[in-house]
Design an enzyme around this catalytic site. Structure first.
Site, PDB file in Angstrom:
ATOM      1  N   ASP A 359      24.648  43.006  33.768  1.00 38.34           N
ATOM      2  CA  ASP A 359      23.548  42.657  34.664  1.00 38.34           C
ATOM      3  C   ASP A 359      22.478  43.728  34.571  1.00 38.34           C
ATOM      4  O   ASP A 359      22.728  44.906  34.843  1.00 38.34           O
ATOM      5  CB  ASP A 359      24.063  42.535  36.103  1.00 38.34           C
ATOM      6  CG  ASP A 359      22.945  42.204  37.077  1.00 38.34           C
ATOM      7  OD1 ASP A 359      22.108  41.348  36.754  1.00 38.34           O
ATOM      8  OD2 ASP A 359      22.906  42.820  38.163  1.00 38.34           O
ATOM      9  N   SER A 409      33.592  39.614  31.194  1.00 42.48           N
ATOM     10  CA  SER A 409      32.554  39.770  32.217  1.00 42.48           C
ATOM     11  C   SER A 409      33.133  40.567  33.379  1.00 42.48           C
ATOM     12  O   SER A 409      34.091  40.126  34.024  1.00 42.48           O
ATOM     13  CB  SER A 409      32.067  38.405  32.698  1.00 42.48           C
ATOM     14  OG  SER A 409      31.152  38.545  33.767  1.00 42.48           O
ATOM     15  N   GLY A 434      37.793  40.718  38.151  1.00 46.04           N
ATOM     16  CA  GLY A 434      37.433  40.947  39.540  1.00 46.04           C
ATOM     17  C   GLY A 434      37.522  42.423  39.896  1.00 46.04           C
ATOM     18  O   GLY A 434      37.848  43.279  39.071  1.00 46.04           O
ATOM     19  N   HIS A 462      38.797  23.893  25.564  1.00 47.15           N
ATOM     20  CA  HIS A 462      40.008  23.064  25.551  1.00 47.15           C
ATOM     21  C   HIS A 462      40.056  22.131  24.342  1.00 47.15           C
ATOM     22  O   HIS A 462      41.084  21.451  24.127  1.00 47.15           O
ATOM     23  CB  HIS A 462      40.102  22.247  26.850  1.00 47.15           C
ATOM     24  CG  HIS A 462      41.503  22.040  27.322  1.00 47.15           C
ATOM     25  ND1 HIS A 462      42.609  22.468  26.625  1.00 47.15           N
ATOM     26  CD2 HIS A 462      41.996  21.419  28.440  1.00 47.15           C
ATOM     27  CE1 HIS A 462      43.707  22.146  27.268  1.00 47.15           C
ATOM     28  NE2 HIS A 462      43.373  21.503  28.386  1.00 47.15           N
ATOM     29  N   ASP A 466      44.823  25.387  23.799  1.00 46.06           N
ATOM     30  CA  ASP A 466      45.646  24.723  24.808  1.00 46.06           C
ATOM     31  C   ASP A 466      46.030  25.717  25.894  1.00 46.06           C
ATOM     32  O   ASP A 466      45.870  26.937  25.748  1.00 46.06           O
ATOM     33  CB  ASP A 466      46.892  24.094  24.191  1.00 46.06           C
ATOM     34  CG  ASP A 466      47.714  25.097  23.397  1.00 46.06           C
ATOM     35  OD1 ASP A 466      48.063  26.141  23.964  1.00 46.06           O
ATOM     36  OD2 ASP A 466      47.991  24.848  22.204  1.00 46.06           O
TER      37      ASP A 466
END
Length: 492
Positions: A359, A409, A434, A462, A466
């Site tokens: 950011d 991220s 997080g 996807h 898988d």
């Protein structure tokens, strides 16, 4: 017969002489004004011609005025935003001096001068959109014909790109910007002897500095030794998981309510985000979340932090996350792959170029650390320090922002525990980290203990990934972080 002929010729010559004298006398007595007027007019005309020549000479001494055009900076970019001018009208510049900084939807680029001279006109204001191939500035040069011929070469953006970024050396092209070539010239370094780490072998400034360090035996830290006062501004840009002190919101200017709607075009990285996220909507995302106990890693980083700072490197948790991801990708190479537009072919990437969503004041950017599989944790940290400094200054280059194969991220540096990250095409996986929380957990004896817990959220394409593959990858990555000693066994 000869005497008669000679006498006849003498008489004929006298007659012609008399007639010539009469005509000259008649002209001088009857029409003096018509002779004097043209003479005076001719004198004035000669003075005027002399004055014109003098004026042209004065202008010529100043040198020709050259339109310095914005050349093609690659990646198919046709327009850029002028972020900052380093010169103003009337300033004197030399070759390779910085003129301005422009921002495309991919990277920031510093435009340097090709001429010695004086800036006479700036064609754009700050935040204006400049077009490739159009004049950027007018430079009153100090040379003559060579400058005009050189400027004629910059008629097409493709030709300009070759002239600005390539250098012919022994039959092959070495890619480097004018600033890098100047740095090499000042240090007597041949570009043919330097291995470029940029895209397509482009030689970067860091490559020159590293080559110079190897030749002289010097140690060039990427950042100056940290000072207590200087370390504080770098904290908001750090990828490290923030302590409690980071919860305080950053200082921002007080908002001003205008009461009017404002419409402005999307520029720079915001425009790039529109293209990338629009393409990402075509990808069916598979999500997977888990939590990781980082208690041992927190203790290990506390021990290594002082050692890394002594080597000029600021060590956060992010280098461990990135290196653990690289070790896991060796076992699950399909996550370090890319697919074509029609999803008909998959390419397994040999290099682990792990991107870090960052950011910045200019928006979201995702620079990447190249070849993580070949780097140590300390080398990854050093490269992260460099990318963070460039990102904070808005000077990330195209080489730093392209070529990524896998992305992490660090949303936790701002706040939050879970996220739903969006894949960056053509990559096939991304992870969102997080914040670290101190939470109660049960140990092996059944006792409640303090644990440092971090949540991770994965997204995978996807169509080719898988759920079982994503889960196994996450478990291996988690094991490396929960038991850093296991990571040491697999380091190369």
């Amino acid at each position: 017969m000869a005497a008669v002929t000679r006498g006849s010729f003498t008489v004929f010559r006298r007659l012609l002489t008399q007639q010539y004298r009469r005509r000259c006398f008649r002209l001088q007595n009857t029409k003096p004004e018509r002779i004097q007027q043209p003479l005076m007019f001719g004198y004035e005309r000669r003075l005027q011609a002399l004055g014109v020549r003098t004026l042209h000479t004065a202008v010529g001494n100043r040198g020709p005025l050259v339109q310095f055009k914005l050349s093609d900076i690659g990646e198919g970019i046709m327009e850029v935003t002028v972020k900052e001018w380093y010169v103003k009208e009337g300033d004197r510049v030399s070759q390779f001096d910085s003129i301005c900084e422009v921002q495309s939807d991919k990277a920031s680029v510093t435009i340097t001068s090709r001429y010695d001279g004086v800036i006479r006109k700036l064609y754009y204001d700050v935040d204006a959109t400049a077009l490739v191939g159009k004049p950027l500035v007018d430079i009153e040069t100090e040379s003559s014909s060579e400058v005009i011929q050189e400027e004629d070469v910059v008629e097409t953006p493709a030709m300009a790109r070759e002239e600005h970024t390539h250098q012919e050396i022994k039959g092959h092209k070495t890619q480097a910007t004018p600033a890098v070539r100047r740095l090499a010239m000042e240090n007597n370094i041949k570009l043919s002897e330097v291995v470029g780490s940029g895209r397509d072998g482009r030689i970067l400034k860091e490559d020159i500095l590293n080559y110079l360090a190897k030749q002289t035996g010097a140690i060039l830290p990427p950042t100056p030794p940290p000072a207590p006062a200087a370390a504080a501004p770098a904290a908001p840009c750090s990828p490290a998981i923030p302590p409690a002190a980071m919860k305080a919101p950053p200082t921002t200017p007080k908002p001003v309510f205008t009461g009017k709607d404002v419409t402005e075009p999307l520029k720079g990285f915001h425009k790039a985000m529109v293209k990338t996220m629009t393409a990402a909507l075509k990808i069916p995302h598979f999500g997977y979340c888990d939590d990781v106990d980082l208690t041992r890693l927190v203790a290990l980083r506390a021990e290594l932090k002082a050692v890394s700072e002594a080597r000029g490197v600021r060590l956060s948790y992010m280098p461990f996350f990135i290196k653990a991801a690289s070790l896991s990708l060796l076992h699950f190479p399909i996550l370090n792959a890319s697919v074509d537009d029609g999803c008909q072919n998959i390419t397994y990437k040999a290099s682990h170029n792990v991107g870090l969503a960052m950011d910045t004041s200019q928006g979201l950017v995702v620079p990447n650390v190249k070849n993580v599989q070949l780097l140590s944790v300390l080398e990854v940290a050093r490269e992260l320090n460099r990318l963070q400094a460039l990102g904070a200054a808005g000077q990330l280059g195209t080489a730093d922002l392209t070529g990524g194969t896998f992305t992490l991220s660090n949303i936790g540096s701002i706040g939050g525990t879970y996220a739903k990250p969006v894949i960056l095409p053509p990559e096939v996986a991304i992870g969102a980290l997080g914040k670290i929380q101190v939470l109660p957990r049960f140990d092996a004896a059944g006792q409640v203990v303090r644990a440092h817990i971090m949540n991770v959220s994965w997204s995978a394409d996807h169509r080719v990934i898988d759920g079982a593959t994503m889960c196994r990858f996450s478990n291996l990555w988690k094991e490396y972080l929960e038991n850093p000693a296991v990571m040491v066994l697999d380091l190369k």
